[in-house]
Scaffold this motif. Structure first.
Motif, short mmCIF file in Angstrom:
data_model
loop_
_atom_site.label_atom_id
_atom_site.label_comp_id
_atom_site.label_asym_id
_atom_site.label_seq_id
_atom_site.Cartn_x
_atom_site.Cartn_y
_atom_site.Cartn_z
N TYR A 145 47.25 21.49 20.33
CA TYR A 145 46.78 22.15 21.55
C TYR A 145 45.41 21.63 21.93
O TYR A 145 44.64 21.23 21.07
CB TYR A 145 46.68 23.67 21.33
N GLU A 146 45.13 21.71 23.24
CA GLU A 146 43.75 21.47 23.67
C GLU A 146 43.13 22.80 24.05
O GLU A 146 43.73 23.58 24.79
CB GLU A 146 43.68 20.51 24.88
N ALA A 147 41.93 23.05 23.53
CA ALA A 147 41.21 24.29 23.85
C ALA A 147 40.49 24.09 25.18
O ALA A 147 39.71 23.15 25.34
CB ALA A 147 40.20 24.58 22.74
N VAL B 222 39.26 19.87 20.82
CA VAL B 222 38.17 20.65 21.43
C VAL B 222 37.25 19.70 22.20
O VAL B 222 36.86 18.65 21.67
CB VAL B 222 37.36 21.40 20.34
N ASN B 223 36.93 20.07 23.42
CA ASN B 223 36.01 19.25 24.23
C ASN B 223 34.58 19.46 23.76
O ASN B 223 34.14 20.58 23.57
CB ASN B 223 36.11 19.65 25.71
N VAL B 224 33.89 18.36 23.60
CA VAL B 224 32.50 18.44 23.15
C VAL B 224 31.65 17.71 24.18
O VAL B 224 31.91 16.56 24.52
CB VAL B 224 32.34 17.79 21.77
N LEU C 156 43.02 8.02 22.47
CA LEU C 156 42.53 7.74 23.82
C LEU C 156 43.35 8.60 24.78
O LEU C 156 44.58 8.61 24.73
CB LEU C 156 42.69 6.26 24.12
N LYS C 157 42.65 9.35 25.64
CA LYS C 157 43.37 10.17 26.63
C LYS C 157 43.23 9.54 28.00
O LYS C 157 42.11 9.39 28.50
CB LYS C 157 42.80 11.59 26.64
N ILE C 158 44.35 9.15 28.57
CA ILE C 158 44.31 8.56 29.91
C ILE C 158 44.27 9.69 30.92
O ILE C 158 45.09 10.61 30.89
CB ILE C 158 45.53 7.67 30.19
N ILE D 77 38.69 9.83 22.89
CA ILE D 77 37.94 9.48 24.09
C ILE D 77 38.72 10.06 25.27
O ILE D 77 39.88 9.74 25.47
CB ILE D 77 37.68 7.96 24.19
N ASP D 78 38.02 10.93 26.02
CA ASP D 78 38.68 11.74 27.06
C ASP D 78 38.54 11.08 28.44
O ASP D 78 37.65 10.25 28.64
CB ASP D 78 38.01 13.11 27.09
N ASP D 79 39.38 11.47 29.37
CA ASP D 79 39.29 11.05 30.78
C ASP D 79 39.25 9.54 30.93
O ASP D 79 38.59 9.02 31.84
CB ASP D 79 38.04 11.64 31.46
N LEU E 126 37.98 16.06 18.24
CA LEU E 126 36.90 16.33 19.19
C LEU E 126 37.03 15.35 20.35
O LEU E 126 37.13 14.14 20.14
CB LEU E 126 35.54 16.18 18.51
N GLU E 127 37.08 15.90 21.57
CA GLU E 127 37.24 15.05 22.75
C GLU E 127 35.88 14.80 23.40
O GLU E 127 35.15 15.73 23.72
CB GLU E 127 38.19 15.72 23.76
N LEU E 128 35.59 13.54 23.59
CA LEU E 128 34.30 13.15 24.19
C LEU E 128 34.56 12.26 25.39
O LEU E 128 35.55 11.53 25.41
CB LEU E 128 33.49 12.36 23.17
N ALA F 75 48.85 10.90 27.39
CA ALA F 75 48.86 10.87 28.86
C ALA F 75 48.67 12.29 29.35
O ALA F 75 49.41 13.20 28.98
CB ALA F 75 50.18 10.31 29.36
N GLU F 76 47.63 12.50 30.16
CA GLU F 76 47.27 13.84 30.61
C GLU F 76 47.84 14.15 31.98
O GLU F 76 48.09 13.23 32.77
CB GLU F 76 45.75 13.93 30.77
N GLY F 77 47.96 15.43 32.29
CA GLY F 77 48.29 15.87 33.64
C GLY F 77 49.70 15.52 34.07
O GLY F 77 49.93 15.18 35.23
CA CA Z 1 39.68 17.15 27.35
#
Ligand code: CA
Ligand code: C2E
Ligand code: CA
Length: 411
Positions: A182-184, A248-250, A331-333, A310-312, A280-282, A367-369
């Motif tokens: 899960y992503e918080a 978790v987003n940091v 890696l999150k696209i 690595i986020d976004d 940890l997402e940065l 892959a997000e969204g």
């Molecule tokens: Ca995120």
């Protein structure tokens, strides 16, 4: 150092650098000589100050748009370095709005005091008090700053009154379709405005430093909830022995604090979470702005056994060149990127290339969204390991997630 590349100007004794009422576009640094700052009252001239080498004058013109409220005269042959307003202007307007407001308030007060001393009527009649446009700009700046102060104040209270909730959005394994983590995502339930999006408050929390206590609270919540989710799955006796993970987003400001004083290790120990189940997402911004600081902090985090994402990816600098320098696992696209890839055939090739490089560097890709089946199909083609999006589920509060886990184990 200041203005070293500027053309110096020379004012022979008795000449004026500028006069009251003139528009001001430069400040001046005196290199040698003497400058008298004076203003006219009814019929007389009052000396306000005499300045010498190293002194700065006319500086108010750099900060606001008023015309000169005093006259500068060379008392001796004087050489000055002009400092241009436009060079500073964009910096000031981009500065923290609260700081901007303070500067302007101080200046306004100063001018007001000066005006009182120097025959207010006269200045009014010459129009030196400023145009309505300047007043408008001032009002806008004030409103912006007041809004920010209000938001920061509300955030303070929100932390005290615990108006935040952490919601959880499932992350699905592409191969099996199973929820693996899960992503918080944090929500602010504002007593007056209702739900406030993190897009609106995270930045203010960062600017005010409130992200430190808030971020800790979020991390603790997410770790505690992960333990609960894992327990529910374990009790269900599922044959999949992999543990759920939590992302978790940091934010950048948090990163250093987490690593510098052992806070992160304390949270892991106190909540009993297995750090290898924590991601940890940065975002890229941090790595670009201060790569050295980031490298040290990330290396320290890695030592604890936590995973780093690595986020976004795709929205910012999208530079793969720096990726190998940091110990990322995932890696999150970004969603925006994913969507445009689906629509444009050519762009798809770019994503395929990014995927190739990411995999080459040993990174797993999320892959997000994802909102529809056609995107799912495309992502599968890309050999992207994980998927996340409304198509699977929106972020939900912990009790709902837990309820779902218990129900599925009963089934
Ligand atoms: Ca995120
Ligand atoms: P993010 O880290 O990129 O999180 C993903 C955002 O996309 C979330 O928005 C999520 O609700 C949304 N999303 C997920 N799937 C879909 C989809 O299929 N379609 C669409 N349209 N949106 C989707 P949210 O929760 O509003 O968060 C926005 C951003 O705020 C996050 O972006 C993250 O950067 C930041 N944020 C949220 N919670 C925290 C937190 O606890 N700490 C920090 N530092 N930042 C946070
Ligand atoms: Ca993201």
């Amino acid at each position: 150092m200041i203005g070293s590349n500027m053309q110096r100007e020379y004012f022979p004794k008795g000449t004026k650098v500028f006069r009251e009422g003139e528009p001001g576009t430069y400040a001046y640094l005196i290199e040698n000589g003497k400058i008298e700052i004076s203003a006219a009252t009814k019929g007389a001239r009052i000396e306000i100050n005499v300045l010498g080498p190293g002194d700065l004058f006319g500086e108010m013109a750099l900060i606001d748009n008023h015309s000169r409220s005093a006259t500068a005269t060379a008392l001796e042959d004087t050489r000055v370095i002009p400092l241009e307003k436009s060079a500073l202007e964009s910096k000031i307007s981009k500065s923290d709005p609260v700081l901007h407001l303070l500067l302007r308030v101080v200046l306004e007060r100063f001018r007001w005091a000066l005006r009182r001393v120097l025959d207010r009527e006269r200045l009014l009649s010459t129009g030196a008090l400023g145009s309505s446009e300047q007043d408008k700009l001032y009002e806008e700046a004030k409103e912006q700053a007041v809004n920010q102060l209000r938001l920061e104040q509300d955030l303070h209270e929100a932390i005290e009154k615990q108006q935040f909730q952490v919601h959880y959005q499932p992350i699905v394994e592409t191969m099996t379709g199973a929820v693996v983590g899960y992503e918080a995502l944090t929500r602010w339930i504002h007593p007056k405005h209702g739900y406030v999006s993190p897009a609106e408050f995270i930045e203010a929390a960062e600017d005010s430093g409130l992200i430190i206590p808030l971020g800790l609270w979020i991390l603790e919540r997410a770790c505690e909830d992960l333990k609960r989710f894992q327990k529910a799955v374990n009790e269900s006796g599922k044959d999949d022995d992999r543990q759920l993970f939590m992302s978790v987003n940091v934010s950048p400001r948090q990163l250093q604090q987490l690593t510098s004083d052992g806070t992160f290790v304390r949270i892991i120990n106190e909540t009993g979470v297995d750090p290898s189940n924590l991601k940890l997402e940065l975002t890229e911004a941090l790595l670009i702005q201060s790569p050295e600081v980031a490298a040290i902090a990330l290396a320290r985090l890695k030592e604890t056994g936590v995973q780093l994402a690595i986020d976004d990816f795709g929205t910012g600098y999208s530079s793969l060149s720096y990726l190998h320098r940091f110990p990322f696992d995932v890696l999150k696209i970004d969603r925006a990127f994913i969507n445009s890839m689906v629509k444009e055939k050519k762009s798809k090739q770019i994503v395929v290339a990014i995927m190739g490089l990411a995999h080459g560097l040993g990174l797993k890709v999320v892959a997000e969204g994802i909102e529809d089946q056609s995107t799912v199909d495309m992502v599968k083609e890309w050999r992207c390991e994980f998927m996340q999006g409304y198509y699977f589920a929106k972020p939900r509060p912990a009790p709902e997630i837990l309820g779902g886990l218990i129900k599925s184990s009963a089934a």
